[in-house]
Write an enzyme that holds these catalytic residues in place. Structure first.
Site, PDB file in Angstrom:
ATOM      1  N   ASN A   9      45.986  72.509  57.705  1.00 19.81           N
ATOM      2  CA  ASN A   9      46.915  73.468  57.100  1.00 19.81           C
ATOM      3  C   ASN A   9      46.182  74.220  55.995  1.00 19.81           C
ATOM      4  O   ASN A   9      45.965  73.669  54.913  1.00 19.81           O
ATOM      5  CB  ASN A   9      48.120  72.690  56.539  1.00 19.81           C
ATOM      6  CG  ASN A   9      49.074  73.570  55.755  1.00 19.81           C
ATOM      7  OD1 ASN A   9      48.982  74.798  55.786  1.00 19.81           O
ATOM      8  ND2 ASN A   9      50.004  72.945  55.041  1.00 19.81           N
ATOM      9  N   LYS A  11      47.176  76.634  54.246  1.00 23.26           N
ATOM     10  CA  LYS A  11      48.078  77.175  53.211  1.00 23.26           C
ATOM     11  C   LYS A  11      47.702  78.649  52.941  1.00 23.26           C
ATOM     12  O   LYS A  11      47.303  79.347  53.874  1.00 23.26           O
ATOM     13  CB  LYS A  11      48.035  76.304  51.953  1.00 23.26           C
ATOM     14  CG  LYS A  11      48.282  74.825  52.314  1.00 23.26           C
ATOM     15  CD  LYS A  11      48.580  73.942  51.142  1.00 23.26           C
ATOM     16  CE  LYS A  11      48.805  72.519  51.639  1.00 23.26           C
ATOM     17  NZ  LYS A  11      49.195  71.587  50.598  1.00 23.26           N
ATOM     18  N   HIS A  95      57.571  71.937  55.555  1.00 21.83           N
ATOM     19  CA  HIS A  95      56.581  71.429  54.586  1.00 21.83           C
ATOM     20  C   HIS A  95      57.244  71.344  53.211  1.00 21.83           C
ATOM     21  O   HIS A  95      58.067  72.197  52.861  1.00 21.83           O
ATOM     22  CB  HIS A  95      55.370  72.368  54.558  1.00 21.83           C
ATOM     23  CG  HIS A  95      54.216  71.797  53.791  1.00 21.83           C
ATOM     24  ND1 HIS A  95      54.174  71.816  52.418  1.00 21.83           N
ATOM     25  CD2 HIS A  95      53.095  71.164  54.195  1.00 21.83           C
ATOM     26  CE1 HIS A  95      53.057  71.223  52.014  1.00 21.83           C
ATOM     27  NE2 HIS A  95      52.385  70.814  53.079  1.00 21.83           N
ATOM     28  N   GLU A  97      56.263  72.146  50.382  1.00 29.08           N
ATOM     29  CA  GLU A  97      56.119  73.365  49.564  1.00 29.08           C
ATOM     30  C   GLU A  97      57.174  74.399  49.963  1.00 29.08           C
ATOM     31  O   GLU A  97      57.676  75.144  49.123  1.00 29.08           O
ATOM     32  CB  GLU A  97      54.689  73.915  49.705  1.00 29.08           C
ATOM     33  CG  GLU A  97      53.691  73.046  48.948  1.00 29.08           C
ATOM     34  CD  GLU A  97      52.275  73.070  49.488  1.00 29.08           C
ATOM     35  OE1 GLU A  97      51.928  73.962  50.273  1.00 29.08           O
ATOM     36  OE2 GLU A  97      51.517  72.146  49.116  1.00 29.08           O
ATOM     37  N   GLU A 167      54.729  63.063  54.980  1.00 29.91           N
ATOM     38  CA  GLU A 167      53.958  63.597  53.861  1.00 29.91           C
ATOM     39  C   GLU A 167      54.688  63.293  52.553  1.00 29.91           C
ATOM     40  O   GLU A 167      55.555  64.084  52.127  1.00 29.91           O
ATOM     41  CB  GLU A 167      53.800  65.108  54.009  1.00 29.91           C
ATOM     42  CG  GLU A 167      52.999  65.531  55.217  1.00 29.91           C
ATOM     43  CD  GLU A 167      52.216  66.800  54.930  1.00 29.91           C
ATOM     44  OE1 GLU A 167      51.004  66.804  55.154  1.00 29.91           O
ATOM     45  OE2 GLU A 167      52.807  67.781  54.462  1.00 29.91           O
ATOM     46  N   GLY A 173      48.079  67.312  47.660  1.00 31.34           N
ATOM     47  CA  GLY A 173      47.290  68.100  46.728  1.00 31.34           C
ATOM     48  C   GLY A 173      47.000  67.399  45.417  1.00 31.34           C
ATOM     49  O   GLY A 173      46.540  68.020  44.456  1.00 31.34           O
ATOM     50  N   SER A 212      46.514  64.284  50.708  1.00 28.25           N
ATOM     51  CA  SER A 212      45.195  63.929  50.155  1.00 28.25           C
ATOM     52  C   SER A 212      44.326  63.144  51.140  1.00 28.25           C
ATOM     53  O   SER A 212      43.594  62.233  50.741  1.00 28.25           O
ATOM     54  CB  SER A 212      45.348  63.174  48.833  1.00 28.25           C
ATOM     55  OG  SER A 212      45.964  64.010  47.862  1.00 28.25           O
TER      56      SER A 212
HETATM   57  P1  PGA Z   1      46.465  67.977  50.935  1.00 24.83           P
HETATM   58  O1  PGA Z   1      47.717  68.726  51.629  1.00 24.83           O
HETATM   59  O2  PGA Z   1      45.639  67.398  52.059  1.00 24.83           O
HETATM   60  O3  PGA Z   1      45.750  69.047  50.184  1.00 24.83           O
HETATM   61  O4  PGA Z   1      47.030  66.913  50.070  1.00 24.83           O
HETATM   62  C1  PGA Z   1      48.398  68.144  52.697  1.00 24.83           C
HETATM   63  C2  PGA Z   1      49.493  69.060  53.162  1.00 24.83           C
HETATM   64  O5  PGA Z   1      50.059  69.791  52.359  1.00 24.83           O
HETATM   65  O6  PGA Z   1      49.832  69.047  54.360  1.00 24.83           O
END
Ligand code: PGA
Length: 249
Positions: A9, A11, A95, A97, A167, A173, A212
């Site tokens: 992803n 983003k 997601h 976010e 998740e 993140g 992460s």
């Molecule tokens: P990250 O993001 O690997 O940077 O923690 C995972 C995600 O948002 O799917």
């Protein structure tokens, strides 16, 4: 059928130049990784560009979001059929976010999953709890509610067509991944939930972990049979890191 999916992803990152470099490295290595399904999720405006870069490779393409509407006067929205038209097979839905920063609700997430399925896309449905919810012992009820609204909308018969990504919001993140033990507990809960909806097909849903995931912890997740793959954010922007995670399967 359960597949090993390694989803990247991106983003809101990338440029034509960066994408070309990143995808050419991944595409070159992809033929040696035929036991896993590599799927890239660039921003909408680069889907077409990335689709051309992965032609003749086993790398798959997906989008990071989709409209719940089929077509019409919805300024700024992208329909599932348009994603298919641009070569997508997958779409990330719900997601954290999107849920937190763009006010997506369980109801709109469920409608998006339905729109994706109707267009022939495989939705990767993201579920997961916030830290305060985990601390209050609410992880399972939060995840159950997120799954339940989707099941009610798409129907039990369609559950097998969804991929679920667990998740935990606090792991995204932050560099602080969930432990494999924590992942195992929630994956087992998700599996049991899906099996209660459809005993036969619930078993065939792929369940990913995201939050992460890095080259140095990926193998610890893949060592758990309940982990069918990973959804990677930050580390998917580096070809060596993304490929190292794929090799860790
Ligand atoms: P990250 O993001 O690997 O940077 O923690 C995972 C995600 O948002 O799917």
């Amino acid at each position: 059928m359960r597949h090993k999916i390694i989803a990247g992803n991106w983003k809101m990152h990338g440029s034509r130049e960066q994408n070309s470099l990143l995808v050419s490295s991944i595409a070159a290595a992809s033929h040696a990784l035929s036991h896993v399904r590599l799927v890239l999720f660039p921003p909408f405006v680069y889907l077409d560009h990335v689709a051309r870069l992965i032609t003749q490779t086993p790398v798959g393409l997906g989008a990071q979001n989709v409209s719940q509407y089929d077509c019409g006067a919805y300024t700024g929205e992208i329909a599932a059929s348009m994603l298919r038209d641009c070569g997508c097979d997958y779409v990330i839905v719900g997601h954290s976010e999107r849920r937190q920063l763009f006010n997506e609700t369980s109801a709109s997430v469920a409608q998006k999953v339905l729109a994706a399925l109707n267009a022939g896309l495989t939705p990767i449905l993201c579920v997961g709890e916030m830290l305060t919810e985990r601390e209050r012992g609410l992880t399972e009820s939060v995840v159950a509610a997120q799954l339940q609204s989707v099941v009610e909308c798409v129907g039990a018969a369609n559950v097998a067509r969804i991929v679920v990504a667990y998740e935990p919001v606090w792991a995204i993140g932050t560099g602080k991944a969930a432990t494999p033990e924590q992942v195992e507990v929630v994956h087992a809960f998700i599996r049991a939930f899906l099996a209660s909806v459809d005993r036969v097909h619930g078993e065939s849903v792929s369940i990913l972990y995201g939050g992460s995931v890095k080259p140095d912890n990926a193998a610890s997740f893949f060592a758990r049979p309940c982990v069918d793959g990973v959804l990677i954010g930050g580390a998917s922007l580096s070809a060596p890191d993304f490929l190292a995670i794929a090799h860790a399967t």
